[in-house]
Structures are given as C-alpha cells and as structure tokens.
Design a protein around this motif. Structure first.
Motif, PDB file in Angstrom:
ATOM      1  N   ASP A   3      43.327  50.659  43.559  1.00 25.49           N
ATOM      2  CA  ASP A   3      44.420  49.800  43.112  1.00 25.49           C
ATOM      3  C   ASP A   3      44.087  49.280  41.716  1.00 25.49           C
ATOM      4  O   ASP A   3      43.091  48.610  41.510  1.00 25.49           O
ATOM      5  N   ASP A   4      44.936  49.608  40.735  1.00 25.00           N
ATOM      6  CA  ASP A   4      44.677  49.160  39.360  1.00 25.00           C
ATOM      7  C   ASP A   4      45.614  48.023  38.951  1.00 25.00           C
ATOM      8  O   ASP A   4      45.840  47.789  37.782  1.00 25.00           O
ATOM      9  N   SER A   5      46.140  47.306  39.941  1.00 21.67           N
ATOM     10  CA  SER A   5      46.990  46.152  39.672  1.00 21.67           C
ATOM     11  C   SER A   5      46.192  45.095  38.926  1.00 21.67           C
ATOM     12  O   SER A   5      44.979  45.004  39.061  1.00 21.67           O
ATOM     13  N   THR A   6      46.894  44.279  38.164  1.00 23.22           N
ATOM     14  CA  THR A   6      46.217  43.203  37.444  1.00 23.22           C
ATOM     15  C   THR A   6      46.747  41.855  37.895  1.00 23.22           C
ATOM     16  O   THR A   6      47.848  41.745  38.430  1.00 23.22           O
ATOM     17  N   THR A   7      45.946  40.856  37.665  1.00 28.80           N
ATOM     18  CA  THR A   7      46.325  39.476  37.925  1.00 28.80           C
ATOM     19  C   THR A   7      45.793  38.627  36.782  1.00 28.80           C
ATOM     20  O   THR A   7      44.902  39.047  36.050  1.00 28.80           O
ATOM     21  N   THR A   8      46.343  37.449  36.634  1.00 22.30           N
ATOM     22  CA  THR A   8      45.902  36.535  35.584  1.00 22.30           C
ATOM     23  C   THR A   8      45.045  35.437  36.203  1.00 22.30           C
ATOM     24  O   THR A   8      45.450  34.790  37.162  1.00 22.30           O
ATOM     25  N   VAL A  79      43.046  40.609  34.454  1.00 18.67           N
ATOM     26  CA  VAL A  79      41.969  41.439  34.978  1.00 18.67           C
ATOM     27  C   VAL A  79      42.464  42.254  36.162  1.00 18.67           C
ATOM     28  O   VAL A  79      43.472  41.920  36.788  1.00 18.67           O
ATOM     29  N   THR A  80      41.732  43.309  36.473  1.00 22.20           N
ATOM     30  CA  THR A  80      42.070  44.104  37.644  1.00 22.20           C
ATOM     31  C   THR A  80      41.692  43.333  38.900  1.00 22.20           C
ATOM     32  O   THR A  80      40.833  42.446  38.863  1.00 22.20           O
ATOM     33  N   LEU A  81      42.307  43.680  39.996  1.00 25.83           N
ATOM     34  CA  LEU A  81      42.023  42.992  41.250  1.00 25.83           C
ATOM     35  C   LEU A  81      40.555  43.101  41.640  1.00 25.83           C
ATOM     36  O   LEU A  81      39.991  42.171  42.212  1.00 25.83           O
ATOM     37  N   SER A  82      39.919  44.194  41.284  1.00 26.48           N
ATOM     38  CA  SER A  82      38.500  44.360  41.634  1.00 26.48           C
ATOM     39  C   SER A  82      37.583  43.440  40.823  1.00 26.48           C
ATOM     40  O   SER A  82      36.439  43.219  41.208  1.00 26.48           O
ATOM     41  N   GLN A  83      38.067  42.890  39.720  1.00 30.10           N
ATOM     42  CA  GLN A  83      37.267  41.998  38.874  1.00 30.10           C
ATOM     43  C   GLN A  83      37.436  40.523  39.220  1.00 30.10           C
ATOM     44  O   GLN A  83      36.675  39.687  38.732  1.00 30.10           O
ATOM     45  N   VAL A  84      38.408  40.179  40.043  1.00 29.01           N
ATOM     46  CA  VAL A  84      38.772  38.782  40.266  1.00 29.01           C
ATOM     47  C   VAL A  84      37.583  37.921  40.692  1.00 29.01           C
ATOM     48  O   VAL A  84      37.329  36.866  40.111  1.00 29.01           O
ATOM     49  N   GLY A  85      36.843  38.321  41.690  1.00 33.30           N
ATOM     50  CA  GLY A  85      35.716  37.514  42.182  1.00 33.30           C
ATOM     51  C   GLY A  85      34.674  37.275  41.116  1.00 33.30           C
ATOM     52  O   GLY A  85      34.228  36.134  40.908  1.00 33.30           O
ATOM     53  N   ALA A  86      34.276  38.320  40.421  1.00 33.80           N
ATOM     54  CA  ALA A  86      33.244  38.198  39.387  1.00 33.80           C
ATOM     55  C   ALA A  86      33.733  37.345  38.224  1.00 33.80           C
ATOM     56  O   ALA A  86      32.973  36.531  37.676  1.00 33.80           O
ATOM     57  N   VAL A  87      34.983  37.492  37.847  1.00 34.46           N
ATOM     58  CA  VAL A  87      35.535  36.716  36.734  1.00 34.46           C
ATOM     59  C   VAL A  87      35.624  35.241  37.111  1.00 34.46           C
ATOM     60  O   VAL A  87      35.267  34.364  36.319  1.00 34.46           O
ATOM     61  N   ARG A  88      36.070  34.947  38.322  1.00 34.08           N
ATOM     62  CA  ARG A  88      36.140  33.547  38.777  1.00 34.08           C
ATOM     63  C   ARG A  88      34.745  32.910  38.762  1.00 34.08           C
ATOM     64  O   ARG A  88      34.571  31.783  38.305  1.00 34.08           O
ATOM     65  N   LEU A  97      36.376  23.555  34.612  1.00 37.89           N
ATOM     66  CA  LEU A  97      36.719  22.424  35.465  1.00 37.89           C
ATOM     67  C   LEU A  97      37.546  22.898  36.648  1.00 37.89           C
ATOM     68  O   LEU A  97      37.400  22.405  37.760  1.00 37.89           O
ATOM     69  N   ARG A  98      38.451  23.842  36.395  1.00 37.80           N
ATOM     70  CA  ARG A  98      39.326  24.418  37.418  1.00 37.80           C
ATOM     71  C   ARG A  98      39.528  25.887  37.118  1.00 37.80           C
ATOM     72  O   ARG A  98      39.610  26.287  35.965  1.00 37.80           O
ATOM     73  N   VAL A  99      39.614  26.697  38.174  1.00 40.93           N
ATOM     74  CA  VAL A  99      39.904  28.126  38.034  1.00 40.93           C
ATOM     75  C   VAL A  99      40.999  28.462  39.033  1.00 40.93           C
ATOM     76  O   VAL A  99      40.921  28.076  40.201  1.00 40.93           O
ATOM     77  N   SER A 100      42.031  29.182  38.579  1.00 41.17           N
ATOM     78  CA  SER A 100      43.121  29.570  39.473  1.00 41.17           C
ATOM     79  C   SER A 100      43.579  30.986  39.143  1.00 41.17           C
ATOM     80  O   SER A 100      43.321  31.506  38.060  1.00 41.17           O
TER      81      SER A 100
END
Length: 102
Positions: A3-8, A79-88, A97-100
């Motif tokens: 899945d190469d979907s992205t999220t912000t 970022v791609t969905l696979s990067q979300v955890g590492a980026v957060r 202070l906050r990440v969403s």
C-alpha cells in the motif's frame, strides 16, 4: 504489491530550533523527501516559536525582537503509511509537544 497511500503527520514545537532538528531527522534518518515537509506557524500569527532558542537565546542584548515569539511552530509531513510509526516517534524524540495524523 504494498500500500503506497500517504497520510499527513503534524507536530507542534515550542522552538524553531526543535522544528528544524525534526525536519533534518525526517530527511536524513527516515528518507522523507524535503518537498513533502512543511514548516509554518501553528496559529494565525507569524512566529519563530513560543520560547527563545538557538541564536535568539544567545543574542548579546537579550532575546531578539525581529522574529516574534508569538506561538508554536508546526511541522507537517506527507508520508507513506509504512512510515507513520517511525515518523511519529522521530517527531516525539525531537521534542514535539503534540503529534497527530490526518
């Protein structure tokens, strides 16, 4: 095929220095493309952060007045969905202070 979907991912920082460090870590450690990262005021006023840091804090005559301390800085990255955890985690470690996610 993955899945190469992205999220912000959005994060807010007290200082411009912390926001800049977060951006460098995203690019250098996580391979996020620089054009996919955005830095702006978290509010409707221009600001260099909520707290003096870096060159602002070490100015000989006290805090600089040419870059207003009017609020937090927001860093967002697509970022791609696979990067979300590492980026957060990266943003948190850089002092967010906050990440969403959106």
């Amino acid at each position: 095929m993955g899945d190469d979907s992205t999220t912000t991912i959005r994060a807010t920082f007290e200082t411009r220095e912390a926001a800049d460090i977060a951006v460098e870590h995203l690019v250098q450690q996580h391979g996020v493309s620089r054009p996919d990262i955005f830095i702006q005021s978290a509010g409707d006023r221009n600001t260099a952060g909520a707290v003096a840091s870096g060159g602002d804090a070490s100015h000989e005559e006290g805090a600089r007045r040419d870059a207003p301390l009017g609020g937090e800085i927001e860093v967002s990255a697509d970022v791609t969905l696979s990067q979300v955890g590492a980026v957060r985690r990266c943003l948190g470690e850089a002092g967010a202070l906050r990440v969403s996610s959106r």
